[in-house]
Motif scaffolding. Structure first.
Motif, PDB file in Angstrom:
ATOM      1  N   PRO A 230     -37.728  69.771  90.218  1.00  0.00           N
ATOM      2  CA  PRO A 230     -39.022  69.700  90.918  1.00  0.00           C
ATOM      3  C   PRO A 230     -40.154  70.234  90.044  1.00  0.00           C
ATOM      4  O   PRO A 230     -39.936  70.810  88.971  1.00  0.00           O
ATOM      5  CB  PRO A 230     -38.794  70.575  92.152  1.00  0.00           C
ATOM      6  N   ALA A 231     -41.380  70.096  90.548  1.00  0.00           N
ATOM      7  CA  ALA A 231     -42.573  70.391  89.740  1.00  0.00           C
ATOM      8  C   ALA A 231     -42.643  71.843  89.272  1.00  0.00           C
ATOM      9  O   ALA A 231     -42.885  72.105  88.085  1.00  0.00           O
ATOM     10  CB  ALA A 231     -43.833  70.038  90.541  1.00  0.00           C
ATOM     11  N   PHE A 232     -42.404  72.785  90.179  1.00  0.00           N
ATOM     12  CA  PHE A 232     -42.623  74.200  89.834  1.00  0.00           C
ATOM     13  C   PHE A 232     -41.327  74.923  89.474  1.00  0.00           C
ATOM     14  O   PHE A 232     -41.280  76.154  89.509  1.00  0.00           O
ATOM     15  CB  PHE A 232     -43.335  74.914  90.986  1.00  0.00           C
ATOM     16  N   TYR A 233     -40.285  74.172  89.166  1.00  0.00           N
ATOM     17  CA  TYR A 233     -39.047  74.799  88.675  1.00  0.00           C
ATOM     18  C   TYR A 233     -39.251  75.160  87.206  1.00  0.00           C
ATOM     19  O   TYR A 233     -39.777  74.350  86.435  1.00  0.00           O
ATOM     20  CB  TYR A 233     -37.860  73.828  88.797  1.00  0.00           C
ATOM     21  N   PRO A 234     -38.895  76.378  86.776  1.00  0.00           N
ATOM     22  CA  PRO A 234     -38.151  77.420  87.496  1.00  0.00           C
ATOM     23  C   PRO A 234     -39.014  78.580  87.997  1.00  0.00           C
ATOM     24  O   PRO A 234     -38.466  79.581  88.484  1.00  0.00           O
ATOM     25  CB  PRO A 234     -37.209  77.913  86.396  1.00  0.00           C
ATOM     26  N   LEU A 235     -40.337  78.496  87.860  1.00  0.00           N
ATOM     27  CA  LEU A 235     -41.178  79.671  88.121  1.00  0.00           C
ATOM     28  C   LEU A 235     -41.301  79.996  89.594  1.00  0.00           C
ATOM     29  O   LEU A 235     -41.589  81.149  89.949  1.00  0.00           O
ATOM     30  CB  LEU A 235     -42.569  79.453  87.498  1.00  0.00           C
ATOM     31  N   HIS A 236     -41.107  79.034  90.507  1.00  0.00           N
ATOM     32  CA  HIS A 236     -41.167  79.296  91.949  1.00  0.00           C
ATOM     33  C   HIS A 236     -39.763  79.183  92.533  1.00  0.00           C
ATOM     34  O   HIS A 236     -39.101  78.145  92.389  1.00  0.00           O
ATOM     35  CB  HIS A 236     -42.096  78.300  92.640  1.00  0.00           C
ATOM     36  N   ASP A 237     -39.315  80.208  93.211  1.00  0.00           N
ATOM     37  CA  ASP A 237     -37.955  80.167  93.763  1.00  0.00           C
ATOM     38  C   ASP A 237     -37.821  79.187  94.926  1.00  0.00           C
ATOM     39  O   ASP A 237     -36.715  78.889  95.371  1.00  0.00           O
ATOM     40  CB  ASP A 237     -37.500  81.569  94.183  1.00  0.00           C
ATOM     41  N   SER A 238     -38.947  78.665  95.420  1.00  0.00           N
ATOM     42  CA  SER A 238     -38.883  77.649  96.467  1.00  0.00           C
ATOM     43  C   SER A 238     -38.621  76.256  95.879  1.00  0.00           C
ATOM     44  O   SER A 238     -38.262  75.330  96.622  1.00  0.00           O
ATOM     45  CB  SER A 238     -40.185  77.618  97.268  1.00  0.00           C
ATOM     46  N   ASN A 239     -38.813  76.114  94.596  1.00  0.00           N
ATOM     47  CA  ASN A 239     -38.581  74.828  93.928  1.00  0.00           C
ATOM     48  C   ASN A 239     -37.199  74.827  93.272  1.00  0.00           C
ATOM     49  O   ASN A 239     -37.055  75.039  92.068  1.00  0.00           O
ATOM     50  CB  ASN A 239     -39.666  74.558  92.884  1.00  0.00           C
ATOM     51  N   VAL A 285     -30.628  82.999  90.763  1.00  0.00           N
ATOM     52  CA  VAL A 285     -30.872  83.024  89.318  1.00  0.00           C
ATOM     53  C   VAL A 285     -32.356  82.892  88.992  1.00  0.00           C
ATOM     54  O   VAL A 285     -32.850  83.487  88.024  1.00  0.00           O
ATOM     55  CB  VAL A 285     -30.068  81.900  88.631  1.00  0.00           C
ATOM     56  N   LEU A 286     -33.102  82.121  89.781  1.00  0.00           N
ATOM     57  CA  LEU A 286     -34.532  81.928  89.541  1.00  0.00           C
ATOM     58  C   LEU A 286     -35.266  83.266  89.564  1.00  0.00           C
ATOM     59  O   LEU A 286     -34.864  84.192  90.281  1.00  0.00           O
ATOM     60  CB  LEU A 286     -35.112  80.992  90.609  1.00  0.00           C
ATOM     61  N   PRO A 287     -36.331  83.401  88.750  1.00  0.00           N
ATOM     62  CA  PRO A 287     -37.060  82.381  87.981  1.00  0.00           C
ATOM     63  C   PRO A 287     -36.482  82.064  86.602  1.00  0.00           C
ATOM     64  O   PRO A 287     -37.145  81.390  85.818  1.00  0.00           O
ATOM     65  CB  PRO A 287     -38.449  82.994  87.851  1.00  0.00           C
ATOM     66  N   GLU A 293     -26.003  77.882  84.349  1.00  0.00           N
ATOM     67  CA  GLU A 293     -25.342  78.953  85.095  1.00  0.00           C
ATOM     68  C   GLU A 293     -24.663  78.405  86.349  1.00  0.00           C
ATOM     69  O   GLU A 293     -23.517  78.763  86.662  1.00  0.00           O
ATOM     70  CB  GLU A 293     -26.370  80.018  85.478  1.00  0.00           C
ATOM     71  N   VAL A 294     -25.339  77.515  87.061  1.00  0.00           N
ATOM     72  CA  VAL A 294     -24.796  76.999  88.317  1.00  0.00           C
ATOM     73  C   VAL A 294     -23.715  75.955  88.069  1.00  0.00           C
ATOM     74  O   VAL A 294     -22.644  76.002  88.682  1.00  0.00           O
ATOM     75  CB  VAL A 294     -25.925  76.406  89.184  1.00  0.00           C
ATOM     76  N   THR A 295     -23.975  74.993  87.168  1.00  0.00           N
ATOM     77  CA  THR A 295     -23.066  73.852  87.019  1.00  0.00           C
ATOM     78  C   THR A 295     -21.838  74.165  86.164  1.00  0.00           C
ATOM     79  O   THR A 295     -20.816  73.487  86.299  1.00  0.00           O
ATOM     80  CB  THR A 295     -23.796  72.654  86.385  1.00  0.00           C
ATOM     81  N   SER A 296     -21.918  75.131  85.310  1.00  0.00           N
ATOM     82  CA  SER A 296     -20.778  75.440  84.439  1.00  0.00           C
ATOM     83  C   SER A 296     -20.106  76.749  84.817  1.00  0.00           C
ATOM     84  O   SER A 296     -18.934  76.767  85.209  1.00  0.00           O
ATOM     85  CB  SER A 296     -21.232  75.470  82.972  1.00  0.00           C
TER      86      SER A 296
END
Length: 320
Positions: A230-239, A285-287, A293-296
């Motif tokens: 998404p647009a604000f990944y990874p700086l916003h934990d909502s994205n 894990v964010l930001p 980290e998640v997929t592996s």
């Protein structure tokens, strides 16, 4: 009178033929009949034809015909026998041809990843409506896209020399990289900034194999994930990145079976629960960048918590 006339003709015309003499004296008993013209055929042919007509085909000819008929039957039998042998050989080869379901699973996932890379339309369209955000927000999106680019480059390095990581063509990642590099050279250029922001979102697939033990069985789980940033990944934990399971197959890594046996998964995935858990882990894990980290790391440890063995797999375990 006729006899006297004929005798007189003989005396006066000794060089005439009998027929000419008769004609000269007005004999007309044979008038109007066609002359008989014998066919041109030699004596031996006539004799042979006469014998065949009278006695039928000769013994030599009958013997030759019988020999030819026997040869024709033998040729037909040999051809039928050869065709039967070829059919048996093909059937034996089919039965002896074996495959490994694990290899089949890898091939299927790779093919689906390739199709997804070529035909993925989900990455099209801008990330944000530029009319609804201010300039500072646009700069933040551009910073996020720069971080996303760094993460993708890192994933490419991790999966180098494999096809396990595929960026969708619709993402135009090379185009995004060029725009970011141009913007980095002149961050005050609003046109370059907007070109980075309005570039299509980045999406890609990751193909993984995770081994584990379930209900007393050693399983190799092949999973194909699609990820969209998404647009604000990874700086916003909502994205939080969008995780989607494209394909899933659980197989016995060492099993060998007939090529005619359909490929079936020995287990099924509780996909909804898995995606919720992945999103929750990403939020923790964010930001920081979270995809690897998640997929592996996390998925390798937790995947089998969301895998359920199939009934036919239990029968397979008992047989083995």
């Amino acid at each position: 009178f006729l006899v006297v006339s004929i005798m007189a003709a003989r005396k006066s015309c000794t060089h005439l033929t009998w027929a000419e003499a008769k004609a000269k004296v007005g004999g007309s008993n044979g008038a109007g009949k066609k002359k008989f013209i014998p066919k041109k055929i030699n004596h031996s042919q006539a004799l042979t034809q006469k014998i065949i007509t009278k006695n039928g085909v000769s013994e030599d000819e009958q013997s030759k015909q019988k020999i030819l008929a026997r040869r024709a039957r033998r040729d037909e039998e040999r051809a039928a026998s050869a065709a039967a042998r070829r059919a048996e050989e093909k059937e034996r080869e089919r039965r002896e041809r074996v495959v490994k379901p694990f290899d089949q699973a890898q091939e299927r996932l790779a093919e689906r990843a390739k199709r997804h890379q070529l035909a993925n339309d989900e990455a099209k369209g801008a990330l944000v409506d530029q009319e609804e955000v201010d300039l500072s927000a646009l700069k933040e999106v551009a910073q996020c896209r720069e971080l996303q680019m760094d993460e993708v480059i890192g994933l490419e390095a991790i999966f180098t020399d494999t096809n396990d990581f595929r960026i969708s063509n619709a993402s135009d990642f090379d185009g995004l990289r060029q725009k970011i590099e141009d913007w980095q050279m002149n961050e005050e250029d609003e046109g370059l900034l907007r070109s980075v922001v309005q570039h299509p979102p980045t999406s890609y697939t990751i193909q993984l194999v995770i081994d584990g033990r379930l209900s007393g069985m050693e399983l190799a789980v092949s999973i194909l994930l699609h990820i969209r940033l998404p647009a604000f990944y990874p700086l916003h934990d909502s994205n939080i990145p969008l995780f989607k399971v494209i394909d899933f197959l659980a197989t016995d890594r060492d099993e060998i079976c007939s090529a005619d046996k359909p490929l079936m998964s020995l287990a099924y995935l509780e996909e909804g629960k898995l995606k919720d858990a992945m999103r929750e882990e990403a939020r923790h894990v964010l930001p920081d960048l979270c995809i690897y980290e998640v997929t592996s790391t996390w998925l390798a440890e937790r995947l089998f918590d969301f895998v359920v063995i199939n009934t036919h797999a239990q029968h397979h375990a008992k047989k083995s």
